[in-house]
Design a protein around this motif. Structure first.
Motif, PDB file in Angstrom:
ATOM      1  N   GLY A   1       0.777  -1.233   0.000  1.00  0.00           N
ATOM      2  CA  GLY A   1       0.000   0.000   0.000  1.00  0.00           C
ATOM      3  C   GLY A   1       0.803   1.275   0.000  1.00  0.00           C
ATOM      4  O   GLY A   1       0.228   2.359   0.083  1.00  0.00           O
ATOM      5  N   SER A   2       2.130   1.192  -0.126  1.00  0.00           N
ATOM      6  CA  SER A   2       2.956   2.388  -0.156  1.00  0.00           C
ATOM      7  C   SER A   2       2.916   3.043  -1.532  1.00  0.00           C
ATOM      8  O   SER A   2       2.855   2.354  -2.560  1.00  0.00           O
ATOM      9  CB  SER A   2       4.408   2.053   0.204  1.00  0.00           C
ATOM     10  N   LEU A   3       2.965   4.364  -1.560  1.00  0.00           N
ATOM     11  CA  LEU A   3       2.997   5.089  -2.827  1.00  0.00           C
ATOM     12  C   LEU A   3       4.365   4.920  -3.474  1.00  0.00           C
ATOM     13  O   LEU A   3       5.401   5.177  -2.846  1.00  0.00           O
ATOM     14  CB  LEU A   3       2.726   6.579  -2.591  1.00  0.00           C
ATOM     15  N   ALA A   4       4.376   4.484  -4.711  1.00  0.00           N
ATOM     16  CA  ALA A   4       5.604   4.358  -5.492  1.00  0.00           C
ATOM     17  C   ALA A   4       5.615   5.489  -6.516  1.00  0.00           C
ATOM     18  O   ALA A   4       4.851   5.479  -7.476  1.00  0.00           O
ATOM     19  CB  ALA A   4       5.657   2.995  -6.199  1.00  0.00           C
ATOM     20  N   ALA A   5       6.462   6.478  -6.290  1.00  0.00           N
ATOM     21  CA  ALA A   5       6.521   7.671  -7.139  1.00  0.00           C
ATOM     22  C   ALA A   5       7.803   7.634  -7.960  1.00  0.00           C
ATOM     23  O   ALA A   5       8.905   7.616  -7.409  1.00  0.00           O
ATOM     24  CB  ALA A   5       6.479   8.929  -6.274  1.00  0.00           C
ATOM     25  N   THR A   6       7.665   7.617  -9.270  1.00  0.00           N
ATOM     26  CA  THR A   6       8.810   7.465 -10.166  1.00  0.00           C
ATOM     27  C   THR A   6       9.126   8.794 -10.845  1.00  0.00           C
ATOM     28  O   THR A   6       8.230   9.491 -11.313  1.00  0.00           O
ATOM     29  CB  THR A   6       8.529   6.399 -11.228  1.00  0.00           C
ATOM     30  N   ARG A   7      10.416   9.116 -10.894  1.00  0.00           N
ATOM     31  CA  ARG A   7      10.859  10.338 -11.556  1.00  0.00           C
ATOM     32  C   ARG A   7      12.270  10.129 -12.107  1.00  0.00           C
ATOM     33  O   ARG A   7      13.020   9.278 -11.616  1.00  0.00           O
ATOM     34  CB  ARG A   7      10.857  11.526 -10.583  1.00  0.00           C
ATOM     35  N   PRO A   8      12.659  10.905 -13.122  1.00  0.00           N
ATOM     36  CA  PRO A   8      14.042  10.822 -13.605  1.00  0.00           C
ATOM     37  C   PRO A   8      15.007  11.391 -12.576  1.00  0.00           C
ATOM     38  O   PRO A   8      14.672  12.289 -11.800  1.00  0.00           O
ATOM     39  CB  PRO A   8      14.025  11.694 -14.870  1.00  0.00           C
ATOM     40  N   THR A   9      16.223  10.877 -12.575  1.00  0.00           N
ATOM     41  CA  THR A   9      17.242  11.374 -11.659  1.00  0.00           C
ATOM     42  C   THR A   9      18.593  11.307 -12.349  1.00  0.00           C
ATOM     43  O   THR A   9      18.709  10.869 -13.496  1.00  0.00           O
ATOM     44  CB  THR A   9      17.247  10.560 -10.348  1.00  0.00           C
TER      45      THR A   9
END
Length: 374
Positions: free
Chosen positions: A160-168
């Motif tokens: 149930g954790s939010l998985a937030a994807t972004r470039p790095t």
């Protein structure tokens, strides 16, 4: 927070090992919230795009999706709350007070932080606009929680954790970030990253009105006047139906006019990749990619653009991507729908002539006038 990428996580390690038991007082945090950004009676479209993303997260978590509307008293603010139900909200939190007529960080932070502390959302999403970025950072700091900025994808994992994807790392890797032991889990998403959900007419459900309890004398910042930006010549790339863009492979700034000419004939906006802005060939408002504009056009023509991750995340939502490049191994061919291995400097004039030839006579005259202006 814990950053997770295939490139940096050692073999055998896991996020489960890093996750402690969630503190007891955070277990009451539930539901997904979306901040509905509005200024002078106009809701920013990114708010409705986030309602679509929030609806998917809420359904996975089996919780409610709530809209948060903050603004001045009056019909426009109330209509923003009512419209949220048409984009999937189960309920809306409404803070309306005339001291909120203009956006000021202090008053909006107080309103949103008070709502979070009282009603306890598990996830809070905001648009990565000028306003949203300013507010999100301030609220996250006030609440002592984590914030993942400029996300390109949102999901929830098995626990149930939010998985937030972004470039790095300069856009060379994609990183999934978890806010493991803090609440709410906050993220900002740029306009046009998420698809716009259909607007379905629905009756209003629950609207919870929260009093602000703030007077003008309590706010340090004062708005002296408002100067509208009606005469701005900046682009509208994010919401264009067709976009033509050029990259460093064009060879010289003089060749960029080939991109503009094709854009005029197609009735499209024109843009560029980051290296062209860095070299001063094109102004920054025309940059496409993670550090520029994110676009979702029906047609995207990429001329002489290699297509690194930084650029890919800004365009992969397009319905049709046509890529022109001399390098058959260019990364852009990995996600383009139509790949043309050719010199863009030679092909662009031919494409422009071919499209112009198919125009009606009256359209040709209008296009010729626009080409003279550009």
């Amino acid at each position: 927070m814990t950053n997770v990428t295939n490139a940096v996580v050692p073999a055998g390690s896991s996020r489960a090992a890093a996750k402690r038991e969630l503190p007891e007082h955070f277990k009451a945090y539930k539901h997904v919230w979306v901040f509905v950004e509005q200024e002078r009676g106009q809701v920013h479209p990114v708010s409705w795009e986030l309602m679509g993303a929030g609806r998917r997260l809420a359904d996975k978590l089996k919780v409610d999706l709530a809209a948060v509307v903050i603004g001045p008293e009056g019909e426009a603010t109330r209509n923003a709350a009512l419209d949220s139900f048409c984009y999937g909200a189960d309920l809306a939190y409404l803070v309306s007070d005339n001291v909120l007529s203009d956006y000021r960080n202090e008053s909006y932070t107080k309103a949103l932080a008070e709502l979070v502390n009282k009603y306890k959302p598990e996830i809070l999403l905001l648009g990565a606009t000028t306003l949203g970025r300013d507010l999100a950072g301030s609220v996250a700091t006030t609440l002592l929680t984590g914030l993942t900025a400029d996300c390109t994808a949102l999901d929830v994992d098995a626990d149930g954790s939010l998985a937030a994807t972004r470039p790095t790392f300069g856009g060379s890797l994609l990183c999934t970030i978890y806010t493991l032991n803090y609440r709410p889990q906050m993220a900002t998403v740029r306009p046009r990253v998420m698809p716009m959900p259909d607007r379905v007419l629905r009756d209003a459900a629950r609207i919870i009105i929260h009093p602000l309890g703030l007077i003008e004398d309590d706010i340090v910042t004062k708005v002296l006047s408002f100067i509208p930006d009606r005469d701005s010549e900046t682009s509208n790339l994010a919401y264009a139906d067709a976009v033509v863009a050029g990259g460093l492979g064009l060879g010289s700034p003089e060749n960029f006019h080939l991109v503009r000419q094709l854009a005029v004939v197609l009735g499209a906006e024109y843009g560029c990749s980051r290296p062209l802005v860095q070299r001063g060939w094109v102004t920054s408002d025309r940059q496409i990619g993670q550090t520029g504009k994110t676009i979702r056009p029906k047609l995207y023509v990429a001329a002489a653009i290699s297509g690194a991750i930084q650029h890919r995340v800004g365009v992969e939502g397009a319905d049709l991507i046509v890529a022109i490049n001399t390098d058959k191994n260019a990364p852009i061919f990995d996600f383009a729908h139509i790949a043309i291995v050719q010199d863009a400097v030679q092909l662009l004039p031919a494409l422009t002539a071919a499209f112009r030839a198919r125009l009606l006579p009256q359209s040709r005259a209008r296009i010729a006038q626009l080409e003279r202006i550009s």
